[in-house]
Design an enzyme around this catalytic site. Structure first.
Site, PDB file in Angstrom:
ATOM      1  CG  ASP A 126      45.418  -0.584  42.180  1.00  0.00           C
ATOM      2  OD1 ASP A 126      46.043  -1.640  41.973  1.00  0.00           O
ATOM      3  OD2 ASP A 126      44.218  -0.428  41.873  1.00  0.00           O
ATOM      4  CG  ASP A 306      46.183  -5.603  40.998  1.00  0.00           C
ATOM      5  OD1 ASP A 306      46.512  -4.517  41.510  1.00  0.00           O
ATOM      6  OD2 ASP A 306      44.997  -5.936  40.808  1.00  0.00           O
TER       7      ASP A 306
END
Length: 420
Positions: A126, A306
Protein backbone atom coordinates in the site's frame (compact mmCIF):
# COMPACT_ATOMS: atom_id res chain seq x y z
CA UNK A 1 14.75 9.30 -14.11
CA UNK A 2 14.80 6.58 -11.50
CA UNK A 3 16.94 3.56 -12.24
CA UNK A 4 15.73 -0.12 -13.00
CA UNK A 5 14.74 -2.72 -10.37
CA UNK A 6 16.54 -5.86 -9.39
CA UNK A 7 13.86 -7.42 -7.23
CA UNK A 8 10.40 -8.20 -8.54
CA UNK A 9 7.24 -9.31 -6.80
CA UNK A 10 5.25 -10.94 -9.57
CA UNK A 11 1.57 -10.94 -8.70
CA UNK A 12 -0.32 -13.36 -10.96
CA UNK A 13 -3.54 -15.32 -10.95
CA UNK A 14 -1.66 -18.47 -10.00
CA UNK A 15 -1.43 -20.17 -6.64
CA UNK A 16 0.87 -18.73 -4.01
CA UNK A 17 4.53 -19.63 -4.35
CA UNK A 18 7.55 -19.05 -2.16
CA UNK A 19 10.30 -16.68 -3.35
CA UNK A 20 12.42 -18.40 -6.01
CA UNK A 21 15.73 -16.64 -6.67
CA UNK A 22 17.26 -16.40 -10.14
CA UNK A 23 20.50 -14.75 -11.20
CA UNK A 24 19.01 -11.25 -11.21
CA UNK A 25 15.37 -11.45 -10.12
CA UNK A 26 13.50 -12.96 -7.20
CA UNK A 27 9.80 -13.58 -7.72
CA UNK A 28 6.81 -14.50 -5.63
CA UNK A 29 3.45 -15.19 -7.22
CA UNK A 30 -0.09 -14.60 -6.02
CA UNK A 31 -3.49 -13.83 -7.40
CA UNK A 32 -4.17 -10.35 -8.71
CA UNK A 33 -7.59 -9.51 -7.33
CA UNK A 34 -8.16 -5.75 -7.30
CA UNK A 35 -11.58 -5.47 -8.89
CA UNK A 36 -15.00 -4.07 -8.04
CA UNK A 37 -16.70 -6.32 -10.59
CA UNK A 38 -18.37 -9.68 -10.21
CA UNK A 39 -17.27 -12.46 -12.51
CA UNK A 40 -20.12 -11.67 -14.92
CA UNK A 41 -19.00 -8.03 -15.23
CA UNK A 42 -21.54 -6.44 -12.88
CA UNK A 43 -20.63 -3.71 -10.42
CA UNK A 44 -20.23 -4.87 -6.81
CA UNK A 45 -21.86 -2.02 -4.90
CA UNK A 46 -21.43 -3.55 -1.46
CA UNK A 47 -17.73 -4.02 -2.03
CA UNK A 48 -17.39 -0.48 -3.40
CA UNK A 49 -19.12 0.93 -0.32
CA UNK A 50 -16.69 -0.94 1.91
CA UNK A 51 -13.73 0.29 -0.15
CA UNK A 52 -14.86 3.93 0.11
CA UNK A 53 -15.37 3.60 3.86
CA UNK A 54 -12.03 1.86 4.32
CA UNK A 55 -10.26 4.58 2.32
CA UNK A 56 -12.02 7.36 4.23
CA UNK A 57 -10.92 5.95 7.58
CA UNK A 58 -7.40 5.17 6.36
CA UNK A 59 -6.87 8.78 5.28
CA UNK A 60 -8.39 9.97 8.55
CA UNK A 61 -5.98 7.80 10.55
CA UNK A 62 -3.07 8.96 8.41
CA UNK A 63 -3.88 12.60 9.17
CA UNK A 64 -3.95 11.78 12.88
CA UNK A 65 -0.56 10.07 12.54
CA UNK A 66 0.83 13.02 10.57
CA UNK A 67 -0.38 15.44 13.24
CA UNK A 68 1.19 13.33 16.00
CA UNK A 69 4.49 12.77 14.15
CA UNK A 70 5.07 16.12 12.43
CA UNK A 71 2.41 18.57 13.58
CA UNK A 72 -0.50 20.40 12.00
CA UNK A 73 1.90 22.61 10.01
CA UNK A 74 2.38 19.64 7.68
CA UNK A 75 -1.31 19.67 6.73
CA UNK A 76 -2.10 20.90 3.24
CA UNK A 77 -4.38 23.95 3.09
CA UNK A 78 -7.89 22.77 3.86
CA UNK A 79 -6.82 19.39 5.22
CA UNK A 80 -8.78 18.31 8.28
CA UNK A 81 -9.50 15.20 10.28
CA UNK A 82 -13.00 14.12 9.33
CA UNK A 83 -15.29 12.01 11.53
CA UNK A 84 -14.99 8.27 10.90
CA UNK A 85 -17.49 6.55 8.66
CA UNK A 86 -19.76 4.74 11.09
CA UNK A 87 -21.76 2.21 9.13
CA UNK A 88 -21.96 0.40 5.83
CA UNK A 89 -24.73 1.52 3.50
CA UNK A 90 -26.67 -1.25 1.81
CA UNK A 91 -27.30 -0.80 -1.91
CA UNK A 92 -30.79 0.10 -3.05
CA UNK A 93 -32.74 -2.80 -4.47
CA UNK A 94 -34.02 -0.49 -7.17
CA UNK A 95 -30.52 0.07 -8.55
CA UNK A 96 -30.10 -3.43 -9.92
CA UNK A 97 -26.90 -4.11 -7.97
CA UNK A 98 -25.53 -7.62 -7.93
CA UNK A 99 -24.91 -8.98 -4.41
CA UNK A 100 -21.36 -9.55 -3.25
CA UNK A 101 -20.38 -13.10 -4.15
CA UNK A 102 -16.60 -13.15 -4.55
CA UNK A 103 -14.64 -11.39 -1.84
CA UNK A 104 -11.41 -12.73 -3.34
CA UNK A 105 -11.62 -9.83 -5.82
CA UNK A 106 -10.38 -7.21 -3.40
CA UNK A 107 -6.76 -6.19 -3.77
CA UNK A 108 -3.37 -7.21 -5.09
CA UNK A 109 -1.00 -8.68 -2.59
CA UNK A 110 2.02 -10.91 -2.02
CA UNK A 111 3.89 -12.87 0.62
CA UNK A 112 6.29 -11.49 3.19
CA UNK A 113 8.26 -13.62 5.62
CA UNK A 114 8.54 -12.58 9.26
CA UNK A 115 10.89 -14.17 11.78
CA UNK A 116 13.63 -16.79 11.92
CA UNK A 117 12.60 -19.21 10.54
CA UNK A 118 10.12 -17.35 8.35
CA UNK A 119 6.42 -17.25 9.02
CA UNK A 120 4.63 -16.29 5.79
CA UNK A 121 1.90 -13.67 5.50
CA UNK A 122 -0.10 -12.45 2.52
CA UNK A 123 -0.11 -8.64 2.70
CA UNK A 124 -1.46 -5.72 0.73
CA UNK A 125 1.36 -3.49 -0.61
CA UNK A 126 0.00 0.00 0.00
CA UNK A 127 1.63 3.26 -1.15
CA UNK A 128 -1.04 5.12 0.83
CA UNK A 129 0.12 4.04 4.31
CA UNK A 130 3.42 3.48 6.14
CA UNK A 131 2.89 0.79 8.78
CA UNK A 132 3.43 -2.95 8.63
CA UNK A 133 0.97 -5.04 10.59
CA UNK A 134 0.08 -8.72 10.65
CA UNK A 135 -2.26 -10.75 12.87
CA UNK A 136 -1.00 -11.98 16.23
CA UNK A 137 -1.34 -15.51 17.56
CA UNK A 138 -3.25 -13.82 20.40
CA UNK A 139 -5.99 -12.80 17.98
CA UNK A 140 -8.41 -15.59 18.79
CA UNK A 141 -11.67 -13.94 17.70
CA UNK A 142 -13.58 -15.24 14.71
CA UNK A 143 -12.22 -12.29 12.69
CA UNK A 144 -8.78 -13.89 12.73
CA UNK A 145 -9.89 -17.46 12.06
CA UNK A 146 -8.83 -17.46 8.40
CA UNK A 147 -5.66 -15.38 8.86
CA UNK A 148 -2.06 -16.48 9.21
CA UNK A 149 -0.85 -15.50 12.68
CA UNK A 150 2.51 -14.37 14.06
CA UNK A 151 4.00 -16.56 16.80
CA UNK A 152 6.91 -14.62 18.33
CA UNK A 153 8.02 -17.59 20.42
CA UNK A 154 8.78 -19.47 17.20
CA UNK A 155 11.24 -16.84 15.99
CA UNK A 156 14.77 -16.60 17.39
CA UNK A 157 15.01 -12.96 16.23
CA UNK A 158 11.72 -11.68 17.67
CA UNK A 159 11.70 -8.90 20.24
CA UNK A 160 8.57 -7.46 21.81
CA UNK A 161 8.36 -3.76 22.69
CA UNK A 162 6.22 -2.08 25.31
CA UNK A 163 4.66 0.31 22.81
CA UNK A 164 1.07 -0.49 21.87
CA UNK A 165 0.06 -0.03 18.25
CA UNK A 166 -2.55 2.74 18.62
CA UNK A 167 -6.04 1.73 17.76
CA UNK A 168 -7.01 2.48 14.17
CA UNK A 169 -10.79 2.59 14.04
CA UNK A 170 -12.78 1.44 11.07
CA UNK A 171 -16.35 2.01 9.98
CA UNK A 172 -17.73 -0.96 11.90
CA UNK A 173 -16.51 0.42 15.24
CA UNK A 174 -13.76 -2.17 15.75
CA UNK A 175 -10.08 -1.62 15.15
CA UNK A 176 -6.62 -2.95 14.45
CA UNK A 177 -4.59 -2.90 17.65
CA UNK A 178 -1.83 -4.85 19.35
CA UNK A 179 1.77 -4.75 20.60
CA UNK A 180 4.77 -3.81 18.49
CA UNK A 181 7.67 -6.10 17.71
CA UNK A 182 10.91 -6.05 15.80
CA UNK A 183 11.99 -9.08 13.81
CA UNK A 184 13.62 -10.05 10.53
CA UNK A 185 11.25 -9.29 7.64
CA UNK A 186 11.83 -10.70 4.15
CA UNK A 187 10.20 -9.49 0.94
CA UNK A 188 11.10 -11.23 -2.36
CA UNK A 189 14.38 -12.44 -0.91
CA UNK A 190 15.35 -9.08 0.63
CA UNK A 191 15.83 -9.52 4.38
CA UNK A 192 15.76 -6.59 6.80
CA UNK A 193 16.74 -7.05 10.44
CA UNK A 194 14.95 -5.51 13.40
CA UNK A 195 12.04 -4.28 11.29
CA UNK A 196 9.28 -2.76 13.39
CA UNK A 197 5.70 -3.93 12.95
CA UNK A 198 2.50 -4.50 14.85
CA UNK A 199 1.06 -7.89 15.75
CA UNK A 200 -2.66 -7.16 15.71
CA UNK A 201 -4.68 -8.77 18.48
CA UNK A 202 -7.97 -7.36 17.18
CA UNK A 203 -9.06 -6.79 13.58
CA UNK A 204 -12.16 -5.09 12.27
CA UNK A 205 -14.97 -7.01 10.62
CA UNK A 206 -14.21 -5.23 7.34
CA UNK A 207 -10.59 -6.35 7.33
CA UNK A 208 -11.56 -9.87 8.34
CA UNK A 209 -13.46 -10.23 5.05
CA UNK A 210 -10.46 -9.22 2.94
CA UNK A 211 -8.31 -12.01 1.47
CA UNK A 212 -5.16 -10.70 3.15
CA UNK A 213 -3.43 -11.18 6.47
CA UNK A 214 -2.06 -7.65 6.84
CA UNK A 215 -0.65 -4.53 5.19
CA UNK A 216 2.87 -3.39 4.28
CA UNK A 217 2.95 0.39 3.86
CA UNK A 218 5.17 2.03 1.24
CA UNK A 219 4.54 5.71 2.07
CA UNK A 220 6.79 8.11 3.99
CA UNK A 221 7.60 7.54 7.68
CA UNK A 222 5.56 10.64 8.65
CA UNK A 223 2.40 8.52 8.21
CA UNK A 224 3.59 5.66 10.43
CA UNK A 225 1.34 5.16 13.43
CA UNK A 226 3.95 3.14 15.31
CA UNK A 227 6.83 5.55 14.75
CA UNK A 228 8.71 2.66 13.14
CA UNK A 229 10.76 3.10 9.97
CA UNK A 230 8.99 1.48 6.97
CA UNK A 231 10.49 -1.62 5.33
CA UNK A 232 12.10 -0.01 2.29
CA UNK A 233 13.69 2.77 4.34
CA UNK A 234 15.01 0.27 6.89
CA UNK A 235 16.43 -1.88 4.09
CA UNK A 236 18.18 1.13 2.57
CA UNK A 237 19.71 2.08 5.92
CA UNK A 238 21.00 -1.46 6.45
CA UNK A 239 22.29 -1.83 2.90
CA UNK A 240 19.88 -4.65 2.04
CA UNK A 241 18.33 -2.40 -0.61
CA UNK A 242 20.73 -0.48 -2.85
CA UNK A 243 18.40 2.49 -3.31
CA UNK A 244 15.19 3.40 -1.52
CA UNK A 245 13.20 3.18 -4.74
CA UNK A 246 10.50 0.92 -6.09
CA UNK A 247 8.28 0.53 -9.13
CA UNK A 248 4.71 -0.69 -9.61
CA UNK A 249 3.00 -2.30 -12.57
CA UNK A 250 -0.62 -3.22 -11.94
CA UNK A 251 -2.88 -4.98 -14.46
CA UNK A 252 -6.02 -7.08 -14.36
CA UNK A 253 -4.00 -10.28 -14.78
CA UNK A 254 -0.51 -9.84 -13.35
CA UNK A 255 1.20 -7.22 -11.24
CA UNK A 256 4.75 -6.50 -10.12
CA UNK A 257 6.40 -4.56 -7.34
CA UNK A 258 10.08 -3.93 -8.02
CA UNK A 259 12.25 -3.02 -5.05
CA UNK A 260 15.72 -1.52 -5.02
CA UNK A 261 16.00 0.27 -8.30
CA UNK A 262 13.55 0.85 -11.13
CA UNK A 263 14.12 0.06 -14.78
CA UNK A 264 13.88 1.90 -18.03
CA UNK A 265 13.29 -1.53 -19.52
CA UNK A 266 9.77 -1.27 -18.12
CA UNK A 267 9.05 1.92 -20.07
CA UNK A 268 7.93 2.18 -23.69
CA UNK A 269 8.41 5.97 -23.67
CA UNK A 270 10.28 8.65 -21.74
CA UNK A 271 8.98 8.92 -18.15
CA UNK A 272 7.36 12.02 -16.70
CA UNK A 273 9.18 12.78 -13.46
CA UNK A 274 7.34 14.74 -10.74
CA UNK A 275 8.68 16.01 -7.41
CA UNK A 276 6.87 15.03 -4.24
CA UNK A 277 5.36 18.17 -2.74
CA UNK A 278 4.69 19.13 0.84
CA UNK A 279 5.19 17.10 4.01
CA UNK A 280 1.96 15.14 3.89
CA UNK A 281 3.74 11.77 4.15
CA UNK A 282 2.07 10.67 0.91
CA UNK A 283 3.49 10.24 -2.56
CA UNK A 284 1.82 13.53 -3.48
CA UNK A 285 2.49 15.48 -6.67
CA UNK A 286 1.14 18.84 -7.84
CA UNK A 287 0.14 20.99 -10.83
CA UNK A 288 -2.40 18.43 -11.96
CA UNK A 289 -4.99 18.61 -14.70
CA UNK A 290 -7.80 16.26 -15.68
CA UNK A 291 -9.52 16.40 -19.02
CA UNK A 292 -10.79 14.73 -22.14
CA UNK A 293 -9.28 15.48 -25.52
CA UNK A 294 -8.44 19.18 -25.56
CA UNK A 295 -10.87 20.03 -22.75
CA UNK A 296 -9.69 20.52 -19.16
CA UNK A 297 -12.22 20.13 -16.33
CA UNK A 298 -9.96 20.72 -13.32
CA UNK A 299 -6.44 22.08 -12.98
CA UNK A 300 -3.89 23.20 -10.42
CA UNK A 301 -4.61 20.32 -8.06
CA UNK A 302 -2.34 17.90 -6.22
CA UNK A 303 -2.77 14.12 -6.21
CA UNK A 304 -1.93 11.32 -3.80
CA UNK A 305 -0.69 8.16 -5.54
CA UNK A 306 -2.32 5.30 -3.64
CA UNK A 307 -2.04 1.65 -4.69
CA UNK A 308 -4.22 0.74 -1.69
CA UNK A 309 -7.48 1.75 -3.39
CA UNK A 310 -9.14 0.96 -6.69
CA UNK A 311 -10.80 4.38 -6.91
CA UNK A 312 -9.83 7.75 -8.28
CA UNK A 313 -11.22 10.34 -5.85
CA UNK A 314 -11.66 14.03 -6.62
CA UNK A 315 -13.43 17.05 -5.09
CA UNK A 316 -17.19 16.59 -5.70
CA UNK A 317 -17.63 19.80 -7.70
CA UNK A 318 -14.69 19.04 -10.00
CA UNK A 319 -15.82 15.45 -10.53
CA UNK A 320 -19.37 16.63 -11.34
CA UNK A 321 -17.94 18.97 -13.96
CA UNK A 322 -15.95 16.12 -15.49
CA UNK A 323 -18.99 13.80 -15.73
CA UNK A 324 -20.95 16.49 -17.58
CA UNK A 325 -18.66 15.67 -20.52
CA UNK A 326 -20.15 12.15 -20.67
CA UNK A 327 -23.59 12.08 -22.26
CA UNK A 328 -26.13 10.45 -19.95
CA UNK A 329 -23.89 10.41 -16.87
CA UNK A 330 -25.54 11.13 -13.52
CA UNK A 331 -24.83 10.95 -9.79
CA UNK A 332 -25.95 7.44 -8.80
CA UNK A 333 -24.82 7.04 -5.17
CA UNK A 334 -24.58 10.51 -3.63
CA UNK A 335 -23.23 9.39 -0.26
CA UNK A 336 -20.25 7.64 -1.83
CA UNK A 337 -19.85 9.99 -4.81
CA UNK A 338 -20.41 7.31 -7.46
CA UNK A 339 -21.57 8.16 -10.99
CA UNK A 340 -23.33 6.05 -13.59
CA UNK A 341 -23.09 6.47 -17.35
CA UNK A 342 -24.21 4.61 -20.49
CA UNK A 343 -21.72 1.79 -20.99
CA UNK A 344 -21.31 2.63 -24.68
CA UNK A 345 -20.25 6.17 -23.67
CA UNK A 346 -17.27 4.98 -21.61
CA UNK A 347 -14.54 7.55 -22.30
CA UNK A 348 -11.26 6.36 -23.79
CA UNK A 349 -9.68 9.81 -23.58
CA UNK A 350 -9.93 10.70 -19.86
CA UNK A 351 -6.46 11.76 -18.83
CA UNK A 352 -4.34 13.30 -16.10
CA UNK A 353 -1.34 15.58 -16.49
CA UNK A 354 1.20 16.83 -13.96
CA UNK A 355 3.42 19.53 -15.47
CA UNK A 356 4.05 17.40 -18.53
CA UNK A 357 2.82 14.36 -20.43
CA UNK A 358 -0.84 13.32 -20.50
CA UNK A 359 -1.47 9.84 -19.08
CA UNK A 360 -4.75 8.39 -20.33
CA UNK A 361 -7.17 6.02 -18.59
CA UNK A 362 -8.51 3.31 -20.89
CA UNK A 363 -12.27 2.89 -21.25
CA UNK A 364 -11.91 -0.50 -19.56
CA UNK A 365 -10.12 0.87 -16.50
CA UNK A 366 -12.62 3.76 -16.28
CA UNK A 367 -15.59 1.40 -15.80
CA UNK A 368 -16.28 -0.53 -12.60
CA UNK A 369 -18.85 -2.70 -14.38
CA UNK A 370 -22.54 -2.74 -15.22
CA UNK A 371 -25.52 -2.14 -12.97
CA UNK A 372 -27.90 -3.20 -15.74
CA UNK A 373 -27.65 -4.15 -19.40
CA UNK A 374 -26.74 -0.64 -20.56
CA UNK A 375 -25.48 1.33 -17.54
CA UNK A 376 -22.02 1.28 -15.94
CA UNK A 377 -20.34 2.87 -12.89
CA UNK A 378 -17.34 5.17 -13.29
CA UNK A 379 -14.00 4.76 -11.52
CA UNK A 380 -13.77 8.47 -10.66
CA UNK A 381 -15.72 9.26 -7.50
CA UNK A 382 -16.55 12.69 -6.10
CA UNK A 383 -15.67 12.62 -2.41
CA UNK A 384 -13.86 14.83 0.09
CA UNK A 385 -11.36 12.69 2.02
CA UNK A 386 -10.12 15.55 4.18
CA UNK A 387 -6.73 15.64 2.44
CA UNK A 388 -6.90 19.33 1.58
CA UNK A 389 -8.16 21.76 -1.02
CA UNK A 390 -7.99 20.57 -4.63
CA UNK A 391 -6.54 17.19 -3.66
CA UNK A 392 -7.22 14.07 -5.69
CA UNK A 393 -6.35 10.42 -5.05
CA UNK A 394 -5.14 8.28 -7.96
CA UNK A 395 -5.75 4.62 -7.21
CA UNK A 396 -5.40 1.46 -9.26
CA UNK A 397 -7.95 2.47 -11.91
CA UNK A 398 -5.41 5.07 -12.99
CA UNK A 399 -2.27 3.10 -12.12
CA UNK A 400 -3.30 0.22 -14.42
CA UNK A 401 -2.54 2.53 -17.35
CA UNK A 402 1.05 3.40 -16.41
CA UNK A 403 4.25 2.08 -14.92
CA UNK A 404 4.85 4.08 -11.74
CA UNK A 405 8.20 4.55 -10.03
CA UNK A 406 8.77 6.00 -6.56
CA UNK A 407 12.05 7.31 -5.16
CA UNK A 408 12.79 8.17 -1.55
CA UNK A 409 16.28 9.07 -2.78
CA UNK A 410 15.14 11.98 -4.96
CA UNK A 411 11.58 12.40 -3.60
CA UNK A 412 10.03 11.86 -7.01
CA UNK A 413 7.25 9.91 -8.69
CA UNK A 414 7.43 9.08 -12.38
CA UNK A 415 4.97 7.65 -14.90
CA UNK A 416 5.67 6.01 -18.23
CA UNK A 417 3.81 3.91 -20.76
CA UNK A 418 4.43 0.30 -19.71
CA UNK A 419 6.24 -2.08 -22.00
CA UNK A 420 3.91 -5.09 -21.67
Amino acid sequence: MLAVSSVVLSLALSAFAAPAPTAHVRRISTRNVKFLKTEDGFFDHQKAIRQVAYDHNKYRSNLINLHDNVGADAFKDGARILPPVEHFVSPSAQKGTEPLTNEQNGLWAGFVGVGTPQQNFNVDFDTGSADLWIPSANCTAANCAQKAKYHPERSSTSQRHDDQFGRIRYQDGSAVSGPTFTDTVTVAGISVKNQGFAAAESISDELAQRPIDGVLGLAYPALAKMGQTPFINTGRAQGSIADAEFGLRITDTTSELEIGFQSGERCADAPDVHPVTGESGYWQISNGRVGRGLHVYAHGFSAVIDSGTTFVYGPPAAVAKFYKSIEGAELWDERNGLYSFPCDEAPSDAHFQFDQGWRTMSAESFSFGQIDETTCIGAIAGRDMGLGEDTWVLGDSFLKNVYTAFSFETNEVSFCRPRD
